[in-house]
Each structure stands twice: as structure tokens, then as C-alpha cells.
Design an enzyme around this catalytic site. Structure first.
Site, PDB file in Angstrom:
ATOM      1  N   PRO A   1       0.786  -1.239   0.000  1.00  0.00           N
ATOM      2  CA  PRO A   1       0.000   0.000   0.000  1.00  0.00           C
ATOM      3  C   PRO A   1       0.819   1.292   0.000  1.00  0.00           C
ATOM      4  O   PRO A   1       0.261   2.371   0.053  1.00  0.00           O
ATOM      5  CB  PRO A   1      -0.801  -0.117   1.293  1.00  0.00           C
ATOM      6  N   GLY A   2       2.141   1.186  -0.017  1.00  0.00           N
ATOM      7  CA  GLY A   2       2.966   2.381  -0.073  1.00  0.00           C
ATOM      8  C   GLY A   2       3.749   2.670   1.193  1.00  0.00           C
ATOM      9  O   GLY A   2       4.385   3.719   1.296  1.00  0.00           O
ATOM     10  N   SER A   3       3.719   1.756   2.159  1.00  0.00           N
ATOM     11  CA  SER A   3       4.445   1.984   3.413  1.00  0.00           C
ATOM     12  C   SER A   3       5.921   2.244   3.157  1.00  0.00           C
ATOM     13  O   SER A   3       6.477   3.259   3.582  1.00  0.00           O
ATOM     14  CB  SER A   3       4.293   0.774   4.338  1.00  0.00           C
ATOM     15  N   LYS A   4       6.555   1.307   2.455  1.00  0.00           N
ATOM     16  CA  LYS A   4       7.982   1.426   2.202  1.00  0.00           C
ATOM     17  C   LYS A   4       8.262   2.453   1.112  1.00  0.00           C
ATOM     18  O   LYS A   4       9.279   3.155   1.156  1.00  0.00           O
ATOM     19  CB  LYS A   4       8.566   0.064   1.836  1.00  0.00           C
TER      20      LYS A   4
ATOM     21  N   GLU B   1       3.140  -1.723  -8.826  1.00  0.00           N
ATOM     22  CA  GLU B   1       2.149  -2.601  -8.216  1.00  0.00           C
ATOM     23  C   GLU B   1       1.342  -3.281  -9.324  1.00  0.00           C
ATOM     24  O   GLU B   1       0.654  -2.604 -10.084  1.00  0.00           O
ATOM     25  CB  GLU B   1       1.224  -1.813  -7.296  1.00  0.00           C
TER      26      GLU B   1
ATOM     27  N   ASP C   1      10.103  -6.412  -1.892  1.00  0.00           N
ATOM     28  CA  ASP C   1       9.333  -6.997  -0.798  1.00  0.00           C
ATOM     29  C   ASP C   1       8.204  -7.793  -1.455  1.00  0.00           C
ATOM     30  O   ASP C   1       7.078  -7.312  -1.572  1.00  0.00           O
ATOM     31  CB  ASP C   1       8.786  -5.892   0.107  1.00  0.00           C
TER      32      ASP C   1
ATOM     33  N   CYS D   1       7.615 -10.666   5.102  1.00  0.00           N
ATOM     34  CA  CYS D   1       7.007 -10.669   6.435  1.00  0.00           C
ATOM     35  C   CYS D   1       6.642 -12.095   6.829  1.00  0.00           C
ATOM     36  O   CYS D   1       5.595 -12.349   7.406  1.00  0.00           O
ATOM     37  CB  CYS D   1       5.784  -9.754   6.487  1.00  0.00           C
TER      38      CYS D   1
END
Length: 426
Positions: free
Chosen positions: A90-93, A111, A155, A208
Site C-alpha cells: 500500500p505504499g508503506s515502504k 504494483e 518486498d 514478512c
């Protein structure tokens, strides 16, 4: 049970951090810094959900698991760097990397899922990260030239075993032969990352999950089959790591820790400088063809209350939709790639430029500054649909747009009509 201390990042310039913290405290939130990354904070008191705070609404903070912040810390792109985030939503990194490169840099978030791409773009817009760009391509075969990127974040999709505290059934859902397709996809993405990486460039591979096949075995594949070299990471402050699994040191492997962090795996790799089989690369100029966008003249931006010099590049009009075009993008992104800069606003049929309300870009507009606890209450009321009297005397009777701030901290744009403010996302 250990009480949870949720983590979040400040999304602002270093000079604004004190003001963002003051805005959070004005709404009753208490927090402390986390030593492993300067912008990270951990909650101590949460009188209401942090996501409902004014700071969250205006994109000045981003709620994120602290272990999820480790991959960008491992990649550590310098100011002004260009970074490829291959699986971005969702754009965290992506957002964290953009904060590290600053407006002089470029972060391209890819994405492959259209619905998740929309989430990525909404988040980048909410955070005002105008030097980011995004695209929707299969990560195994990106239409990008060989050996151009100095920094790549990978990721990939994984089994997510590290999220077991939040998803108790995840190990039962993803087990045995169900993981095999994920492993094949991860290897394909690693091969593509190796192709795109410039000799001497750095790649961070992270998941993760706590599954060896998706972690250490993939690292072994990258070393033995792709010819990449491992760069050992120093332990990050405040984390308990599992050392030496399958003979690997210098990776960050975390088991899930209740109330602290989810499980994660992070490894840093580098492409050797001297490789006879290394593909050639280079920066690609704008193609000599008719562009699919029109550049908005600086004078039109100024008329709309935007300072063009405060943007990290020109604004392009794609029909009626306006997007920022980061300055490094034409050098790195070829014409074969369909990409989009951060959403800026709309262009009406009559040519009028209408910047998005969430833009915090300065410009020649009246500034309305709210102060203290009363200002917080008025801002909250404004966002709930109530009109609010503009506190600045010079704005009384004026109509148009105004820049809103709290104790000097820029927040957004709102409609100013006869001395009263109206908030609308349109």
C-alpha cells in the site's frame, strides 16, 4: 499480556517534526522516539484511534509496523537517489523511501494489481510525496532498461507467517505445496531485480514471513544462481534478532513479538562491479515523440495559487487530470512504460487549474492559521462538514481558496467564501 505500543512515522520535513508532534499532543496522543529510524515514534497514549487524528488525515504521519520499516533502513538510499520499489502497495515502504531521498530524488512504486495500485496512489497523494511515480506492471518482466537502478527494494508476495498475531490462521492457510508458487514468483522477481540493478547497486530483499524457503533459501539462490553478493547488516537498535540460521549472519530475521513487532526477514545484496556478463545500461532521455501530456505553464500554476519552484518537477495534464512529473523521471523511465506521477488536481474544460485540496504546496493565496487547542477543535469541525470562520482578519470578506495551517504548520487548501472556510475533497 504485553501492552501494544503501536508504531508510526512522521511524514514531513525535519524542520516540521516538532510541529507535527505538537499537533498530535494537542489531541492527547503521547509517544516516544524509536532509536532505529529517526522519523519513527511509538505510542504511549492513544485517546482515540490514531488513524482518526488530524495528523493522519493530513498525511503528516503514517501508521506502520516497526519491523516493516526495516527494509528501507537496510537499503538506506542517499538524498537525491532514484529508487525502484518493485512490489509497492500500500505504499508503506515507498513513502518511507521517498522521505529518505527527499524531493531531489525519485521513487518509482510498481504494483501489478490495479486495485492495490489505486491504494498506493491514494496514500502517496495523501502524504504529498510529489517526487514519487507509480506504474502497474508484472514485476517479473518490467518494461525498464537493463542495469539502470542503483537502489531496488523487493518486498515480494509471501506467506505472511510473521503476521500470525494479527492473522492467527495464516500458517494453516499457507503451508506445504501452497507456498511453492510463492517461491517461484519470488525467484522470478529476484532475477528481474538483478537484471535491473546497476553493477555496484544495492538490492534489499525482504518478507514478512518466518519460512526458511522464502527467506534464507532465497538468499542462497541469489548468491549461488544470480551472482549477487551479500552485504552484512549491523543489528538495528531495539530489535531481538535470530542469528545464524542456515549459516547466514548479517541478515535481520525477527520472530513475531506480541505488542512489539511482526516477524520479518531482511537481507541486503549488491551486484558486483566487475562482471563480464553484466548487461549494459544507461540513462534514457525523453523520447523524440509527441508526449502523451501537456506541460502546464508556470504562470497558470501561479494563477491557481501554486508556487512552481516549490514542486519537484513540472505539472503534466493528462486530459483533465493533473500530475506532478518528477525531474528524474524522464531520464529513467522509457516511453514503453506507462507511469503516473502524484495526483495534483484537475484542469477544467475552460483551462482553469484546480489543485487538489490536500496539496500542501505554498503559493500566492491567503494563509489562514489556526492556533492552539481551539484551532484543533475548529479544524476537526471543518473536516466534519461545518463551516468555520477564518480567524485571520485580513481574510474577512474574501472569496476563493486559502492555505490552512496550524501554528504555522501547513495542512491543506480550503474554500474561502465571505470570510468563512469550507472543506471539500472535490
Amino acid at each position: 499480556m504485553t501492552p501494544s505500543r503501536r508504531a508510526f512515522r512522521l511524514v514531513c520535513a525535519p524542520s516540521e517534526e516538532h510541529s507535527v508532534e505538537a499537533l498530535l499532543r494537542a489531541q492527547g496522543y503521547e509517544f516516544e522516539p524509536d532509536a532505529f529510524f529517526p522519523a519513527t515514534r511509538r505510542l504511549l497514549a492513544e485517546p482515540r484511534p490514531l488513524g482518526s487524528s488530524l495528523a493522519a488525515f493530513f498525511g503528516l504521519i503514517y501508521i506502520q509496523d516497526r519491523s516493516s520499516m526495516l527494509p528501507p533502513v537496510a537499503l538506506r538510499p542517499p538524498r537525491g537517489a532514484a529508487v525502484l520499489d518493485m512490489c509497492a502497495s500500500p505504499g508503506s515502504k515507498t513513502g518511507q523511501l521517498a522521505g529518505m531521498t527527499g524531493p531531489e530524488g525519485l521513487v518509482l512504486g510498481n504494483e501489478p494489481s490495479p486495485s492495490r495500485l489505486a491504494t498506493l496512489r491514494r496514500n502517496l497523494h495523501a502524504m504529498n510525496l510529489s517526487w514519487t511515480a507509480s506504474c502497474c506492471c508484472g514485476g517479473e518482466a518490467l518494461p525498464l532498461p537493463d542495469a539502470v537502478w542503483d537502489h531496488i527494494q523487493l518486498d515480494p508476495p509471501c506467506s505472511g507467517w510473521g503476521t500470525v498475531e494479527r492473522n492467527p490462521n495464516v500458517r494453516n492457510i499457507w503451508k506445504d505445496d501452497k507456498i511453492a508458487p510463492l517461491i517461484r514468483l519470488q525467484r522470478a522477481l529476484l532475477r528481474e531485480a538483478c537484471r535491473l540493478l546497476r553493477p555496484g547497486g544495492a538490492l534489499v530483499y525482504s518478507t514478512c514471513t518466518t519460512n526458511d524457503g522464502e527467506n534464507e533459501e532465497q538468499l542462497r539462490y541469489a548468491l549461488d544462481e544470480l551472482g549477487l553478493e551479500q552485504e552484512k547488516l549491523a543489528p538495528p537498535a531495539g530489535f531481538e534478532l535470530e542469528e545464524g540460521r542456515m549459516g547466514f549472519d548479517g541478515v535481520w530475521r525477527l520472530e513475531p513479538k506480541s505488542g512489539d513487532n511482526q516477524g520479518f526477514f531482511v537481507a541486503r545484496l549488491r551486484k558486483p562491479l566487475a562482471r563480464e556478463d553484466a548487461p549494459g545500461g544507461g540513462r534514457f532521455p525523453l523520447p523524440e515523440e509527441t508526449p502523451r501530456f501537456d506541460i502546464v505553464p508556470s504562470a497558470r500554476l501561479e494563477e491557481a495559487g501554486i508556487d512552481p519552484d516549490a514542486l519537484p518537477g513540472p505539472v503534466g495534464a493528462f486530459g483533465g487530470s493533473l500530475h506532478v512529473l518528477p525531474r528524474q523521471a524522464p531520464e529513467l523511465l522509457p516511453s514503453t512504460l506507462r507511469w503516473q506521477g502524484m495526483y495534483f488536481g484537475k484542469r477544467a474544460r475552460n483551462g482553469e487549474i484546480r489543485p487538489a485540496p490536500r496539496l500542501r504546496v505554498p503559493g500566492p493565496l491567503p494563509r489562514v492559521d489556526f492556533e492552539g487547542a481551539q484551532g484543533v477543535e475548529k479544524l476537526a469541525g471543518l473536516l466534519q462538514g461545518r463551516t468555520v470562520e477564518a480567524p485571520a482578519p485580513e481574510s474577512t470578506g474574501a472569496s476563493g481558496m486559502a492555505l490552512l495551517s496550524w501554528n504555522g504548520l501547513s495542512l491543506c487548501r480550503a474554500t474561502l467564501k465571505k470570510g468563512r472556510l469550507i472543506w471539500s475533497e472535490r
